[in-house]
Scaffold this motif. Sequence first.
Motif, PDB file in Angstrom:
ATOM      1  N   THR A   1       0.838  -1.197   0.000  1.00  0.00           N
ATOM      2  CA  THR A   1       0.000   0.000   0.000  1.00  0.00           C
ATOM      3  C   THR A   1       0.872   1.245   0.000  1.00  0.00           C
ATOM      4  O   THR A   1       2.052   1.195   0.339  1.00  0.00           O
ATOM      5  CB  THR A   1      -0.912   0.018   1.243  1.00  0.00           C
ATOM      6  N   GLY A   2       0.288   2.343  -0.364  1.00  0.00           N
ATOM      7  CA  GLY A   2       1.011   3.616  -0.366  1.00  0.00           C
ATOM      8  C   GLY A   2       1.845   3.787  -1.621  1.00  0.00           C
ATOM      9  O   GLY A   2       2.099   2.848  -2.369  1.00  0.00           O
ATOM     10  N   GLU A   3       2.264   5.029  -1.839  1.00  0.00           N
ATOM     11  CA  GLU A   3       3.066   5.364  -3.010  1.00  0.00           C
ATOM     12  C   GLU A   3       4.494   4.864  -2.834  1.00  0.00           C
ATOM     13  O   GLU A   3       5.073   4.954  -1.752  1.00  0.00           O
ATOM     14  CB  GLU A   3       3.091   6.885  -3.193  1.00  0.00           C
ATOM     15  N   GLN A   4       5.062   4.332  -3.895  1.00  0.00           N
ATOM     16  CA  GLN A   4       6.446   3.875  -3.859  1.00  0.00           C
ATOM     17  C   GLN A   4       7.371   5.097  -3.815  1.00  0.00           C
ATOM     18  O   GLN A   4       7.226   6.027  -4.592  1.00  0.00           O
ATOM     19  CB  GLN A   4       6.747   3.021  -5.079  1.00  0.00           C
ATOM     20  N   VAL A   5       8.302   5.089  -2.881  1.00  0.00           N
ATOM     21  CA  VAL A   5       9.266   6.179  -2.727  1.00  0.00           C
ATOM     22  C   VAL A   5      10.535   5.791  -3.480  1.00  0.00           C
ATOM     23  O   VAL A   5      10.984   4.648  -3.403  1.00  0.00           O
ATOM     24  CB  VAL A   5       9.570   6.442  -1.242  1.00  0.00           C
ATOM     25  N   THR A   6      11.110   6.739  -4.199  1.00  0.00           N
ATOM     26  CA  THR A   6      12.322   6.474  -4.961  1.00  0.00           C
ATOM     27  C   THR A   6      13.498   7.232  -4.361  1.00  0.00           C
ATOM     28  O   THR A   6      13.328   8.097  -3.496  1.00  0.00           O
ATOM     29  CB  THR A   6      12.158   6.923  -6.421  1.00  0.00           C
ATOM     30  N   ARG A   7      14.694   6.931  -4.832  1.00  0.00           N
ATOM     31  CA  ARG A   7      15.905   7.649  -4.433  1.00  0.00           C
ATOM     32  C   ARG A   7      15.732   9.138  -4.702  1.00  0.00           C
ATOM     33  O   ARG A   7      16.083   9.977  -3.897  1.00  0.00           O
ATOM     34  CB  ARG A   7      17.114   7.073  -5.195  1.00  0.00           C
ATOM     35  N   GLN A   8      15.142   9.487  -5.858  1.00  0.00           N
ATOM     36  CA  GLN A   8      14.956  10.896  -6.207  1.00  0.00           C
ATOM     37  C   GLN A   8      14.018  11.586  -5.224  1.00  0.00           C
ATOM     38  O   GLN A   8      14.229  12.745  -4.880  1.00  0.00           O
ATOM     39  CB  GLN A   8      14.441  11.046  -7.642  1.00  0.00           C
ATOM     40  N   HIS A   9      12.979  10.886  -4.746  1.00  0.00           N
ATOM     41  CA  HIS A   9      12.097  11.457  -3.724  1.00  0.00           C
ATOM     42  C   HIS A   9      12.909  11.850  -2.487  1.00  0.00           C
ATOM     43  O   HIS A   9      12.710  12.930  -1.922  1.00  0.00           O
ATOM     44  CB  HIS A   9      11.010  10.452  -3.298  1.00  0.00           C
ATOM     45  N   LEU A  10      13.805  10.960  -2.065  1.00  0.00           N
ATOM     46  CA  LEU A  10      14.627  11.256  -0.882  1.00  0.00           C
ATOM     47  C   LEU A  10      15.534  12.449  -1.129  1.00  0.00           C
ATOM     48  O   LEU A  10      15.632  13.352  -0.293  1.00  0.00           O
ATOM     49  CB  LEU A  10      15.477  10.036  -0.493  1.00  0.00           C
ATOM     50  N   GLU A  11      16.218  12.453  -2.257  1.00  0.00           N
ATOM     51  CA  GLU A  11      17.135  13.557  -2.562  1.00  0.00           C
ATOM     52  C   GLU A  11      16.385  14.885  -2.624  1.00  0.00           C
ATOM     53  O   GLU A  11      16.853  15.893  -2.093  1.00  0.00           O
ATOM     54  CB  GLU A  11      17.887  13.300  -3.877  1.00  0.00           C
TER      55      GLU A  11
END
Length: 115
Positions: free
Chosen positions: A98-108
Motif C-alpha cells: 500500500t502507499g506510493e512507492q518512494v524512490t531515491r529521487q524522492h529522498l534527494e
Amino acid sequence: MGTISHRDVLVLPLHGAPAVASEADLQTRHAISAVLDELLRDGQARDRIRTDVNSTDIIVAGALLAQSLSNLPEHEALARRCAQIFIDGLRPTRTRLTGEQVTRQHLEDAWKERS
C-alpha cells in the motif's frame, strides 16, 4: 569500503540529520541504489522477490533497523528478528504494497527542501 566510510551521510539523513550534498556523497548514494536495484531486478526476474519493492524500500528498512530503540531489551536480537520478517516479506506474494512507492529521487528532493 566506500560505503562504510560514508555511513554518516548515507544513514543519518534518514534519521533526520541534514543530508550532505557533496558530489561524492550524492554519487555514492546513487551507486548504492543502482546496485540494489540491479539485485532486485535479478531476483524479481527469477520470481524470488516481489515486484513492487525498490532499492529505497531496502535502504529505508535498513535505516529503521539500525535505529536503536532505547526502551527495548536486547535491541540487537530484536533488530535481527525484524530483519528476518522484512526479508521474508520480500518474497513474491499476491498482495500489493500500500502507499506510493518512494524512490531515491524522492529522498534527494526532500533533503534539498530541508536544507
